[in-house]
Design a protein around this motif. Sequence first.
Motif, mmCIF file in Angstrom:
data_model
loop_
_atom_site.group_PDB
_atom_site.id
_atom_site.type_symbol
_atom_site.label_atom_id
_atom_site.label_comp_id
_atom_site.label_asym_id
_atom_site.label_seq_id
_atom_site.Cartn_x
_atom_site.Cartn_y
_atom_site.Cartn_z
ATOM 1 N N UNK A 139 0.899 -1.359 0.223
ATOM 2 C CA UNK A 139 0.063 0.213 -0.260
ATOM 3 C C UNK A 139 0.828 0.730 0.019
ATOM 4 N N UNK A 140 0.426 2.500 -0.235
ATOM 5 C CA UNK A 140 0.825 3.367 -0.536
ATOM 6 C C UNK A 140 2.063 3.867 0.506
ATOM 7 N N UNK A 141 2.734 4.485 0.675
ATOM 8 C CA UNK A 141 3.083 5.197 2.643
ATOM 9 C C UNK A 141 3.646 6.411 2.076
ATOM 10 N N UNK A 142 3.153 6.557 3.103
ATOM 11 C CA UNK A 142 3.480 8.594 3.614
ATOM 12 C C UNK A 142 5.476 8.416 3.481
ATOM 13 N N UNK A 143 6.408 9.258 3.394
ATOM 14 C CA UNK A 143 6.912 9.296 3.476
ATOM 15 C C UNK A 143 7.604 9.319 4.946
ATOM 16 N N UNK A 144 6.372 10.139 5.899
ATOM 17 C CA UNK A 144 6.212 9.895 7.348
ATOM 18 C C UNK A 144 6.535 9.136 8.076
ATOM 19 N N UNK A 191 12.297 11.782 8.529
ATOM 20 C CA UNK A 191 11.610 12.953 8.204
ATOM 21 C C UNK A 191 10.665 13.084 8.949
ATOM 22 N N UNK A 192 9.917 12.008 9.650
ATOM 23 C CA UNK A 192 9.114 12.517 10.585
ATOM 24 C C UNK A 192 8.772 12.965 11.540
ATOM 25 N N UNK A 193 10.251 12.629 12.750
ATOM 26 C CA UNK A 193 10.252 13.082 14.350
ATOM 27 C C UNK A 193 11.148 14.381 13.919
ATOM 28 N N UNK A 194 11.731 15.231 13.014
ATOM 29 C CA UNK A 194 12.289 16.186 12.437
ATOM 30 C C UNK A 194 11.884 17.378 11.367
ATOM 31 N N UNK A 195 12.588 17.081 10.149
ATOM 32 C CA UNK A 195 12.520 17.404 8.965
ATOM 33 C C UNK A 195 10.544 17.881 8.882
ATOM 34 N N UNK A 196 9.322 16.803 9.392
ATOM 35 C CA UNK A 196 7.826 17.715 9.221
ATOM 36 C C UNK A 196 8.047 18.595 10.177
ATOM 37 N N UNK A 251 6.166 12.417 -3.846
ATOM 38 C CA UNK A 251 4.715 12.487 -3.475
ATOM 39 C C UNK A 251 4.833 13.662 -2.283
ATOM 40 N N UNK A 252 5.201 13.823 -1.943
ATOM 41 C CA UNK A 252 5.287 14.624 -0.573
ATOM 42 C C UNK A 252 6.019 16.360 -0.911
ATOM 43 N N UNK A 253 6.992 15.726 -1.755
ATOM 44 C CA UNK A 253 7.187 17.424 -2.618
ATOM 45 C C UNK A 253 5.786 17.962 -3.548
ATOM 46 N N UNK A 302 14.583 16.752 -1.879
ATOM 47 C CA UNK A 302 14.511 16.671 -3.381
ATOM 48 C C UNK A 302 16.115 15.975 -2.740
ATOM 49 N N UNK A 303 16.819 16.169 -1.627
ATOM 50 C CA UNK A 303 18.567 15.645 -1.761
ATOM 51 C C UNK A 303 17.968 14.296 -1.330
ATOM 52 N N UNK A 304 17.705 13.980 -0.084
ATOM 53 C CA UNK A 304 16.755 12.191 -0.253
ATOM 54 C C UNK A 304 16.461 11.504 -2.102
#
Length: 76
Positions: A8-13, A19-24, A67-69, A36-38
């Motif tokens: 199933x489609x999973x989100x980046x988080x 990404x989930x804990x810091x970047x978001x 998808x997140x971008x 983009x770097x990822x």
Amino acid sequence: MFSFKKNSKKTLAEIDSLYNTVISKLPNPNRIHYCESLIYRSKKDVLSTKCRIKRRKLKQLLKAATDEIKKLESNF
């Protein structure tokens, strides 16, 4: 013989704990830059990885980052 359930489609988080804990929690431009770097790093890893399982996970990560971008750019 083997039955594989389509992932199933999973989100980046869901996939990337950093990404989930810091970047978001950062502003959208920083999040887009991280994605983009990822994507850039993951594309290189896909080309150099021989393991099918790792390659599949990297492709899933690429799709989630793309998808997140799209989602972040639509919020601008």
